[in-house]
Scaffold this motif. Structure first.
Motif, PDB file in Angstrom:
ATOM      1  N   UNK A  16     -53.595  17.725 -23.417  1.00  0.00           N
ATOM      2  CA  UNK A  16     -54.835  17.604 -22.667  1.00  0.00           C
ATOM      3  C   UNK A  16     -55.322  16.171 -22.747  1.00  0.00           C
ATOM      4  N   UNK A 110     -44.006  28.849 -22.638  1.00  0.00           N
ATOM      5  CA  UNK A 110     -44.881  29.319 -21.566  1.00  0.00           C
ATOM      6  C   UNK A 110     -46.254  28.653 -21.667  1.00  0.00           C
ATOM      7  N   UNK A 114     -49.466  22.185 -27.937  1.00  0.00           N
ATOM      8  CA  UNK A 114     -50.770  21.707 -28.413  1.00  0.00           C
ATOM      9  C   UNK A 114     -51.836  22.799 -28.346  1.00  0.00           C
ATOM     10  N   UNK A 115     -51.583  23.847 -27.578  1.00  0.00           N
ATOM     11  CA  UNK A 115     -52.485  24.998 -27.567  1.00  0.00           C
ATOM     12  C   UNK A 115     -52.210  25.856 -28.797  1.00  0.00           C
TER      13      UNK A 115
ATOM     14  N   UNK C  11     -65.040  22.174 -19.911  1.00  0.00           N
ATOM     15  CA  UNK C  11     -63.812  22.035 -20.699  1.00  0.00           C
ATOM     16  C   UNK C  11     -63.746  23.076 -21.813  1.00  0.00           C
ATOM     17  N   UNK C  14     -61.904  26.163 -20.677  1.00  0.00           N
ATOM     18  CA  UNK C  14     -60.687  26.108 -19.866  1.00  0.00           C
ATOM     19  C   UNK C  14     -59.509  26.687 -20.620  1.00  0.00           C
ATOM     20  N   UNK C  15     -58.673  27.405 -19.877  1.00  0.00           N
ATOM     21  CA  UNK C  15     -57.486  27.995 -20.481  1.00  0.00           C
ATOM     22  C   UNK C  15     -56.235  27.591 -19.723  1.00  0.00           C
ATOM     23  N   UNK C  16     -55.099  27.768 -20.362  1.00  0.00           N
ATOM     24  CA  UNK C  16     -53.841  27.457 -19.707  1.00  0.00           C
ATOM     25  C   UNK C  16     -53.338  28.697 -18.999  1.00  0.00           C
ATOM     26  N   UNK C  18     -50.414  30.576 -17.559  1.00  0.00           N
ATOM     27  CA  UNK C  18     -48.962  30.507 -17.763  1.00  0.00           C
ATOM     28  C   UNK C  18     -48.177  30.505 -16.453  1.00  0.00           C
ATOM     29  N   UNK C  19     -48.677  31.224 -15.481  1.00  0.00           N
ATOM     30  CA  UNK C  19     -47.911  31.353 -14.244  1.00  0.00           C
ATOM     31  C   UNK C  19     -47.990  30.098 -13.390  1.00  0.00           C
ATOM     32  N   UNK C  21     -49.182  27.123 -14.523  1.00  0.00           N
ATOM     33  CA  UNK C  21     -49.009  25.898 -15.302  1.00  0.00           C
ATOM     34  C   UNK C  21     -50.188  24.945 -15.192  1.00  0.00           C
ATOM     35  N   UNK C  23     -54.717  24.397 -15.695  1.00  0.00           N
ATOM     36  CA  UNK C  23     -55.888  24.814 -16.453  1.00  0.00           C
ATOM     37  C   UNK C  23     -56.813  25.616 -15.552  1.00  0.00           C
ATOM     38  N   UNK C 111     -62.163  18.660 -25.482  1.00  0.00           N
ATOM     39  CA  UNK C 111     -60.857  19.330 -25.469  1.00  0.00           C
ATOM     40  C   UNK C 111     -61.123  20.837 -25.380  1.00  0.00           C
ATOM     41  N   UNK C 112     -60.399  21.572 -24.540  1.00  0.00           N
ATOM     42  CA  UNK C 112     -60.649  23.014 -24.435  1.00  0.00           C
ATOM     43  C   UNK C 112     -60.533  23.718 -25.789  1.00  0.00           C
ATOM     44  N   UNK C 114     -59.342  26.496 -26.463  1.00  0.00           N
ATOM     45  CA  UNK C 114     -58.051  27.166 -26.629  1.00  0.00           C
ATOM     46  C   UNK C 114     -56.989  26.227 -27.201  1.00  0.00           C
ATOM     47  N   UNK C 115     -57.229  24.926 -27.139  1.00  0.00           N
ATOM     48  CA  UNK C 115     -56.330  23.967 -27.778  1.00  0.00           C
ATOM     49  C   UNK C 115     -56.633  23.927 -29.271  1.00  0.00           C
ATOM     50  N   UNK C 116     -55.613  23.822 -30.058  1.00  0.00           N
ATOM     51  CA  UNK C 116     -55.816  23.762 -31.504  1.00  0.00           C
ATOM     52  C   UNK C 116     -56.713  22.595 -31.907  1.00  0.00           C
TER      53      UNK C 116
END
Lengths: 164, 164, 164, 164
Positions: A16, A110, A114-115, C11, C14-16, C18-19, C21, C23, C111-112, C114-116
């Protein structure tokens, strides 16, 4: 047993970007992932490119083929975006037949590593294991399963790799 | 291909107990880990016990042997504490020879899965791959490497599994 | 002390996908974040919208103002994208003066969640604290600092909120 | 505004020791946490000790008092184990009255920061905010709430800090 990892980018390595608010590539997360997995294999990592696999060209694929051919290791893992992983596997499978003695496993994720919720570490552990255990050939290892390059497709609706 | 996962506890599944401030077992994290890895294998998980492997008795090991024997799946992953993983592998290797057609892979973690820095997800991806690819026998898969049960020891000083 | 949290997206949430690719927004992560922080405050969360703050319209801002006015709680946290957070704070600061007795704190994330590597949990803990301790007014709390709405700007080059 | 952070250990900073399989202290996670929170405050971190708060002695508490007195910053956050946080707050509250002009906030975590599920980052964001906004005095900030040192106890059965 020496293993080579060739990095091409893909979801695996997307990050990100705080300023633009978009996903982008910086450095590969492979060394960090190997450290997290406390990987005790003799692995050498080489970044060939950092691209979204939808942007991968024939010239890019030729680089991957050449690097696999030149590698002195007979066990090679290629990290790759999932969208065209099957296509690159096909190019590799045709160009580098089992007679060459090379076992090549493509893998990816998938969800970006970093997530927090990424499948990347699981897939990396899987690919590094299949590449040691399988006979020469070109394979795709995703989400616990492993397919020979000529028997797999990515289902665009579900995002899942499945047998032809 | 159906795979059975037998859970025995170990570092893998240790959690932090907020009230006592100590590490303890609650439920296994295996289902959550399989979800995170987006595992597409047909896997059935069964918890046999939740113990620190230093506390595992001969009777406990007899249960693991019996469950492996009875399992209708020929591919079995056993999650186990690292301290006596080699000992349990030896008991399994002696009791369930290759002629039975069973491939059994023991795995675990150096760091609890509940910790952000765990090697658990990597090891699980690895064990689930080796168990599909290897010939019948009993193995230990840790940190990318895989050993036959009779050729491995845990180095107590470094914490690393290594060939005899 | 009752606190209201109004969610507008940004932000933070926001999520990723998968389908695709990319945010995208799904549900807010606020309840999960409050659980992770073991938050013991009496908080009620209400999602007003789920938008990138660059897409926030005057009508959207009017909704935020109306919701802050109507709220029976005098302490309100608004989660918001960082790009136009200053603009929304200005609208709120003008429309809801200190005489109304309301303390309103806007916060978000670089940073979202959902990101670590997100700063979201830190910022949420900060905003929920400032909103309890500060006098009536409209504020922005980001990355440990807190600014009155009429003394702050976002530096577009560094991404940092700073005093005018 | 300059803020001083004094580190004393506690659950906050406990880590998993791979070799012994137990929880132990190594270095403080504070710098990493401030980085993750993208904290923009002028903060100086000093580690006074790394102890479980059950092992904290009168002499240890005297060190904390002395360090708070000597600090040239008037805003001080003390990270501390939760088991005796109330006791240390009482010692500080008695020794350093509001007339000294010092605002001191103790905080900690129910779950070690190194665990993915820690409340530490939330609590740190909270403590750093309360310490800026509150009048001189000694406080405990945990899980979104803030108590003056003479109005709080830790409920041993629930693990929750609550008003007397």
């Amino acid at each position: 047993m020496q293993i080579r990892i060739l990095v091409t980018g893909g979801t695996f390595d997307k990050e990100y970007n705080e300023l633009s608010g978009t996903l982008a590539f910086k450095d590969t997360h492979l060394p960090e992932m190997l450290r997290l997995g406390r990987c005790r294999l003799e692995v050498s990592v080489r970044t060939l490119m950092m691209v979204d696999s939808l942007d991968m060209t024939d010239a890019d694929r030729a680089i991957v083929v050449a690097q696999c051919r030149q590698a002195r290791e007979s066990r090679i893992v290629v990290t790759h975006g999932t969208d065209t992983m099957v296509e690159t596997a096909r190019v590799l499978g045709t160009a580098i037949p089992p007679e060459t003695g090379k076992t090549i496993v493509l893998t990816g994720a998938m969800i970006p590593y970093a997530f927090g919720s990424s499948d990347g570490l699981f897939n990396l552990g899987s690919a590094l294991s299949f590449v040691q255990a399988l006979a020469p050939g070109v394979y795709i290892a995703m989400n616990g399963r492993c397919f020979s390059w000529d028997t797999v497709r990515k289902n665009r609706e579900t995002g899942v790799f499945e047998a032809l």
